[in-house]
Design a protein around this motif. Structure first.
Motif, short mmCIF file in Angstrom:
data_model
loop_
_atom_site.label_atom_id
_atom_site.label_comp_id
_atom_site.label_asym_id
_atom_site.label_seq_id
_atom_site.Cartn_x
_atom_site.Cartn_y
_atom_site.Cartn_z
N ILE A 285 -4.51 -13.97 7.69
CA ILE A 285 -3.86 -13.19 6.63
C ILE A 285 -4.89 -12.66 5.65
CG2 ILE A 285 -2.31 -13.37 4.64
CD1 ILE A 285 -0.75 -15.50 6.37
N ALA A 286 -5.82 -13.52 5.24
CA ALA A 286 -6.85 -13.10 4.30
C ALA A 286 -7.75 -12.04 4.90
CB ALA A 286 -7.68 -14.32 3.86
N ARG A 287 -8.08 -12.21 6.16
CA ARG A 287 -8.97 -11.26 6.84
C ARG A 287 -8.33 -9.89 6.97
NH1 ARG A 287 -9.34 -12.47 12.91
NH2 ARG A 287 -7.51 -11.11 12.85
N ASP A 288 -7.03 -9.86 7.27
CA ASP A 288 -6.36 -8.59 7.55
C ASP A 288 -5.52 -8.07 6.38
OD1 ASP A 288 -7.47 -8.76 10.05
OD2 ASP A 288 -5.65 -9.53 11.01
N LEU A 289 -5.69 -8.67 5.21
CA LEU A 289 -4.85 -8.31 4.07
C LEU A 289 -4.90 -6.82 3.75
CD1 LEU A 289 -2.99 -9.36 1.84
CD2 LEU A 289 -5.03 -9.71 0.42
N GLY A 290 -6.06 -6.21 3.90
CA GLY A 290 -6.20 -4.79 3.59
C GLY A 290 -5.35 -3.89 4.48
N ARG A 291 -4.94 -4.39 5.63
CA ARG A 291 -4.14 -3.59 6.55
C ARG A 291 -2.65 -3.64 6.23
NH1 ARG A 291 -6.63 -5.68 12.36
NH2 ARG A 291 -8.85 -5.33 11.88
N PHE A 292 -2.26 -4.61 5.42
CA PHE A 292 -0.83 -4.76 5.12
C PHE A 292 -0.35 -3.64 4.21
CE2 PHE A 292 2.38 -6.19 2.05
CZ PHE A 292 3.45 -6.36 2.92
N LYS A 293 0.83 -3.13 4.53
CA LYS A 293 1.49 -2.13 3.70
C LYS A 293 2.95 -2.53 3.52
CE LYS A 293 -1.44 1.75 5.13
NZ LYS A 293 -1.46 3.12 5.72
N GLY A 294 3.36 -2.70 2.29
CA GLY A 294 4.74 -3.08 2.05
C GLY A 294 4.91 -3.82 0.74
N ASP A 295 6.14 -4.34 0.53
CA ASP A 295 6.46 -5.04 -0.71
C ASP A 295 6.42 -6.55 -0.49
OD1 ASP A 295 8.69 -5.45 0.86
OD2 ASP A 295 10.05 -4.31 -0.43
N ALA B 167 -4.27 -8.58 -4.95
CA ALA B 167 -5.15 -9.27 -4.01
C ALA B 167 -5.86 -8.28 -3.10
CB ALA B 167 -4.36 -10.28 -3.19
N GLN B 168 -5.16 -7.22 -2.73
CA GLN B 168 -5.76 -6.20 -1.87
C GLN B 168 -6.88 -5.45 -2.59
OE1 GLN B 168 -2.03 -4.22 -0.70
NE2 GLN B 168 -2.48 -4.79 1.41
N GLU B 169 -6.88 -5.54 -3.91
CA GLU B 169 -7.94 -4.91 -4.71
C GLU B 169 -9.08 -5.88 -4.99
OE1 GLU B 169 -5.91 -3.63 -8.17
OE2 GLU B 169 -4.87 -1.95 -7.16
N GLY B 170 -8.97 -7.09 -4.40
CA GLY B 170 -10.05 -8.06 -4.56
C GLY B 170 -9.81 -9.14 -5.59
N ASP B 171 -8.62 -9.23 -6.14
CA ASP B 171 -8.30 -10.24 -7.14
C ASP B 171 -7.99 -11.56 -6.45
OD1 ASP B 171 -7.16 -11.87 -9.09
OD2 ASP B 171 -6.24 -10.18 -10.15
N GLU B 172 -8.93 -12.52 -6.50
CA GLU B 172 -8.76 -13.80 -5.82
C GLU B 172 -7.64 -14.63 -6.45
OE1 GLU B 172 -12.43 -15.86 -5.55
OE2 GLU B 172 -13.42 -14.30 -4.38
#
Length: 205
Positions: free
Chosen positions: A66-76, A24-29
Motif C-alpha cells: 500500500i505504501a509503495r503504490d500509494l501514488g497510484r491510488f485515485k479516489g476518496d 499522504a500522497q504528497e509525502g506527509d508521513e
C-alpha cells in the motif's frame, strides 16, 4: 447501518480518511499514520477471517505494498478502504498458497441467485461483530459468506465495492452476505449471546 449497508461508524471516518490519504500522497508521513490508524482495525479483522493467526504478518505485507503504490491510488476515503482490502486479500491468498492451504470451499455459489436485502435480525447480528466471540464464529462460515460479511461489516464496504474486491457480481455478494448473516445469527443464538444476562444482538455498546 448507513446508506448502502455501510456501518455509520465507518462512514463517519471516510471524510477524515480521504483527507489523510491525499496528504499522504504528497509525502506527509503523519497523514499516512492517520490513514493506517483508520483502516488497519477493519483490515486486520478481515484478514483474521481468511488466514487466522497469521493476519498481522499478512497485514504488514499488505501495508508495505500500500505504501509503495500509494501514488497510484485515485479516489476518496471509501475507495481507499476498498483498494486496501483488495491488496490485503491478494496477499492473504498468496500466503495460503505458500502454505499449501486450500481456502474453504463455498457451500453454494450461484451468481444468478439474488436475494432481497438483509433483514433487520441480520443487522442485529452485524452489530455483534465487534466482539471476539462473533469474529470467531464468522470463521465457521463458508469462506464466500465469511469474506462477504467481513468486507461489508468489518471493513465497511458497500455491496458493489465488496464485489469488486472479491471479483464477483454484486448479486452473488449480496446472496453470500444474506446467507452468512442468517447463519451467523443462528450461531450467536446457539452460543447464548441472546440469553438473559448477556448483551442482546444489536444492543448499544
Amino acid at each position: 447501518m448507513g446508506q448502502g449497508g455501510e456501518p455509520r461508524r465507518v462512514q463517519a471516518f471516510d471524510g477524515e480518511l480521504g483527507v489523510a490519504v491525499a496528504r499522504a500522497q504528497e509525502g506527509d508521513e503523519a497523514a499516512f499514520a492517520v490513514a493506517y490508524r483508520l483502516v488497519q482495525p477493519g483490515l486486520l479483522g478481515y484478514l483474521r477471517g481468511i488466514v487466522g493467526d497469521d493476519a498481522e504478518d499478512v497485514a504488514s505485507d499488505a501495508w508495505l505494498e500500500i505504501a509503495r503504490d500509494l501514488g497510484r491510488f485515485k479516489g476518496d476515503g471509501a475507495g481507499f478502504r476498498g483498494w486496501t482490502a483488495t491488496i490485503a486479500r491478494h496477499r492473504a491468498l498468496d500466503h495460503l498458497r505458500r502454505q499449501k492451504v486450500r481456502p474453504r470451499g463455498t457451500a453454494l455459489e450461484n451468481d444468478l441467485l439474488e436475494l432481497p436485502g438483509v433483514h433487520d435480525t441480520h443487522d442485529q447480528a452485524l452489530e455483534s461483530l465487534s466482539t471476539a466471540q462473533a469474529l470467531a464464529l464468522v470463521a465457521r462460515l463458508p469462506r464466500d459468506q465469511a469474506e462477504a460479511v467481513l468486507l461489508r461489516v468489518v471493513v465497511g464496504l458497500d455491496g458493489p465495492a465488496a464485489a469488486r474486491v472479491l471479483g464477483k457480481r454484486p448479486g452473488a455478494v449480496r446472496t453470500a452476505t444474506h446467507r452468512g448473516l442468517k447463519r451467523l445469527a443462528q450461531l450467536l443464538r446457539a452460543e447464548g449471546v441472546t440469553e438473559d444476562g448477556a448483551r442482546t444482538l444489536g444492543e448499544s455498546r
